[in-house]
Design an enzyme around this catalytic site. Structure first.
Site, PDB file in Angstrom:
ATOM      1  CB  VAL A 561      -1.058   0.121   1.361  1.00  0.00           C
ATOM      2  CG1 VAL A 561      -1.729  -1.157   1.153  1.00  0.00           C
ATOM      3  CG2 VAL A 561      -0.420  -0.026   2.487  1.00  0.00           C
ATOM      4  CG  ASP A 562       5.182   0.836   1.152  1.00  0.00           C
ATOM      5  OD1 ASP A 562       4.748   0.064   0.107  1.00  0.00           O
ATOM      6  OD2 ASP A 562       5.579   0.579   1.896  1.00  0.00           O
ATOM      7  CG  ASP A 563       4.872   5.791  -3.037  1.00  0.00           C
ATOM      8  OD1 ASP A 563       3.981   5.573  -3.553  1.00  0.00           O
ATOM      9  OD2 ASP A 563       5.222   7.034  -2.257  1.00  0.00           O
TER      10      ASP A 563
END
Ligand code: 6R9
Length: 692
Positions: A561-563
């Protein structure tokens, strides 16, 4: 009869015990209506011989591990490992809540032990010195070797003695940049034996990435080899190290010794570039040293290794693992998740340059006294049947690999599989990214002949070992689900506000309470450790993954869910790729997103804005890709460069990746609200350039 056994499984489940996963018995007898209902049961024969043979047995152990973690883990630690001195008196202490002070995790504090001693000496002392520890298979057919536990111990001791002789002491860092030769686990274990902290850098990383890691951990020694054959290519690793050492020097870190293994099958020593006074051939010195080396007893909380991994900023994070908890955790997870028996031959296709190779090529299996296959080559060389050739050659019983490999072999066709017997296989494993149900089924039906349970193990560099994993023999499996937590692990799914969700739900995956294998800090940056992992949801460890829990309590990982993007199971920070791209003199700006890829899971999709006046060209596209290859490594090369006259940004200048992801995925009707953009027209421009 399957339906009966199914009912049997389900009826064993106590319902409603707080915090204990439970299955919903209501699905009994219902026709299968969706993917979630598709249960695959272990065979009765498999369960009968399994270490944990029923959900009930799992439930009892799991309940104990949550209600009394100190008792649960100290019992295992005492009975299965050697400690020079026992912990005293607390088994563990923790603070996972930033509001209550600094984050701190300690297990078996005050105890002294040595992981190399536990992995090798103990097996030899128990009379199993003649058991094969490593079966090595080279890149080319017919190129192989093996080491028994006694032989491995001798080789490790010689290197330990050499390292001590050149001044490596407890707590010193040693960087290892080696391909999958036997010397790689030997080097790791030799460091561990003398209390040195190894930092293995995957030999696919570029000189710049290697230099960055050397500058961060300042090793006394770098261990490498001159070259390696991979498929039909020869890669000159020593040249890469040479460049990295020059680069490190420029950044104030000079390494006095580069121990170089002569990998004769790839390159003769005369052809190797050499720096006298700094470079030493492994074969010239190490064999001269005694084959016995006294163990350095280290504290349970002394660092064992650093392993750099990607985060959402450009700078890699030095994940630090310590000794005692990591040892107990990797060994125990290995044993139960693969239903390990002393007669097994185990093969994990991961490289020791990643955490999977640390925990499940080297430490976990050797701590169990297992015979481990170490494979140097590529899984499709000389052809796509190579893996099954290796399975038959060594009678591999447990095979652990990544979905990306499964998908690529699946595409090559079943005939490469069916020409081999594979009858030795009994357990399969998957790791690195979510496995899609169709790849799962192919793995299960074709590779495993519908006979071998699959352990889809969810975990991370940071967690040290398996966190959510099937226990084969105990659980009915659902293709694509990592099922339930390992002993001692309490996964929670939270919403954006950090509220724990109950029942069927989906959100961010966090972990409540520590577990012995947890990382203790990011090297030299405890603040980043707290900010990245413990501040997003106060009171929990935040994994960075999304997760759904279905009505039966099964966990379905849905990706980062992050980069961070996950390309063939390799974690790559979008920021790292972007900073490589913008270092190109003709690139003004870059934004990188992940995009679905048939084989790699995710591919790298780069939006690139060029310097004013520079025209697009095929040549420039190649040169941008080359820049990324040489700065990070070939595995991080963008799959697609999308020319972008401008990037969609908010008025405060933040790039709106949400929109870029949709453009990359061609989901143009799902762009959402673009009215908050500083210049909404760039979106139209980007779409019109999509196919150029
Ligand atoms: C062991 C390893 C960690 C990230 C993790 C997640 C993904 C790993 C997975 C999985 C779904 C699985 N991941 N195993 N996703 N199912 N069985 O791969 O460590 O390199 O640190 O990557 O990989 O996204 O957060 P690492």
């Amino acid at each position: 009869s399957d339906r009966l056994r199914h009912a049997d499984f389900m009826s064993q489940l106590p319902s409603g015990a707080g915090g204990i996963p439970r299955l919903n018995a209501a699905i009994l007898g219902k026709p299968l209506s969706s993917e979630e209902d598709d249960l695959v049961l272990p065979s009765a024969d498999f369960s009968a011989q399994a270490l944990i043979s029923s959900p009930q047995q799992y439930q009892e152990m799991y309940k104990r591990s949550i209600e009394d973690p100190a008792g649960f883990w100290s019992e295992i630690a005492s009975s299965e490992f050697y400690w020079k001195e026992k912990w005293d008196p607390e088994v563990y202490s923790e603070n996972l809540d930033v509001r209550k002070g600094p984050i701190k995790i300690e297990w078996f504090k005050g105890a002294t032990t040595n992981i190399c001693y536990n992995a090798l000496d103990r097996t030899v002392e128990a009379g199993n010195g003649d058991k094969v520890a490593i079966y090595w298979e080279g890149n080319d057919l017919g190129q192989d070797g093996k080491l028994t536990y006694s032989e491995l111990l001798s080789k490790v001791c010689q290197l330990s003695n050499y390292l001590k002789h050149v001044g490596v002491k407890k707590g010193d860092a040693v960087v290892i940049y080696l391909p999958m030769l036997m010397e790689l686990p030997i080097a790791m274990l030799a460091c561990a034996r003398i209390g040195a902290v190894h930092s293995v850098v995957f030999a696919g990383f570029s000189a710049e990435s290697l230099a960055q890691r050397i500058v961060d951990c300042k090793p006394k020694v770098v261990i490498t080899c001159n070259a390696v054959r991979r498929g039909s290519k020869v890669i000159h690793l020593k040249d890469i190290v040479d460049n990295a050492l020059v680069e490190s020097e420029k950044n104030g870190v000079s390494v006095g010794l580069c121990l170089t293994f002569e990998n004769q099958s790839a390159m003769k020593r005369d052809a190797t570039k050499w720096k006298d006074g700094r470079d030493i051939w492994w074969q010239d010195v190490v064999p001269e040293y005694p084959t016995e080396c006294e163990v350095e007893w280290v504290n349970s909380e002394d660092p064992l290794f650093l392993l750099y991994t990607s985060g959402s900023t450009g700078k890699p994070k030095g994940v630090m693992h310590t000794t005692g908890g990591y040892m107990v955790y990797t060994a125990t997870t290995f044993k139960y998740a693969f239903d390990y028996k002393p007669s097994d031959v185990y093969w994990c296709s991961a490289d020791c340059g990643w955490i999977t190779g640390h925990s499940y090529v080297t430490y976990g299996p050797l701590l169990n006294g297992a015979s481990v296959v170490v494979f140097e080559g590529a899984p499709n060389y000389p052809d796509s049947g190579r893996c099954w050739d290796i399975v038959d050659k060594f009678n591999v019983t447990i095979f652990y690999t990544a979905p990306t490999l499964i998908r690529s072999l699946m595409r090559d066709g079943n005939e490469y599989v069916t020409r081999y017997s594979r009858k030795s296989l009994r357990v399969l494993g998957s790791v690195g990214e979510p496995i899609n149900p169709s790849a799962w089924r192919w793995f299960y039906n074709v590779i495993g002949d519908s006979r071998c349970p699959i352990s889809d193990t969810w975990w991370q560099t940071e967690t040290g070992g398996f966190m959510i994993t099937p226990i084969p023999g105990a659980w009915p499996l659902k293709p694509g689900s990592a099922t339930f937590p390992f002993f001692g692990v309490q996964p929670v799914i939270v919403d954006e506000k950090g509220n724990e969700l109950e029942g069927e739900c989906s959100g961010s995956l966090c972990i409540k309470k520590s577990w012995p294998g947890a990382f203790r800090t990011l090297y030299g940056d405890h603040e980043r450790y707290e900010t990245t992992y413990f501040k997003p949801f106060a009171g929990y460890y935040f994994s960075g993954d999304g997760c759904r829990r279905d009505k039966d309590g099964y966990h379905w990982l849905t990706g980062r869910v992050d980069d961070v993007i996950n390309v063939s199971g390799h974690r790559i920070g979008t920021a790292e790729v972007e900073s490589a791209l913008v270092s190109h003199p003709q690139c003004a700006e870059a934004a990188v997103v992940g995009v679905e890829h048939e084989v790699k899971g995710q591919g790298i999709y780069a939006f690139v804005t060029l310097v004013e006046g520079v025209p697009y060209s095929e040549e420039l596209r190649k040169s941008l890709i080359l820049t990324v290859r040489s700065q990070i490594g070939a595995f991080a090369a963008p799959d697609k460069i999308h020319w972008a006259p401008g990037l969609p940004k908010t008025r405060s200048g933040k790039i709106m990746r949400r929109i870029l992801r949709k453009i990359a995925a061609r989901q143009l009707d799902e762009l959402g609200d673009i009215s908050t953009l500083a210049e909404p027209s760039v979106v139209e421009q980007l779409i019109s350039l999509s196919d150029s």
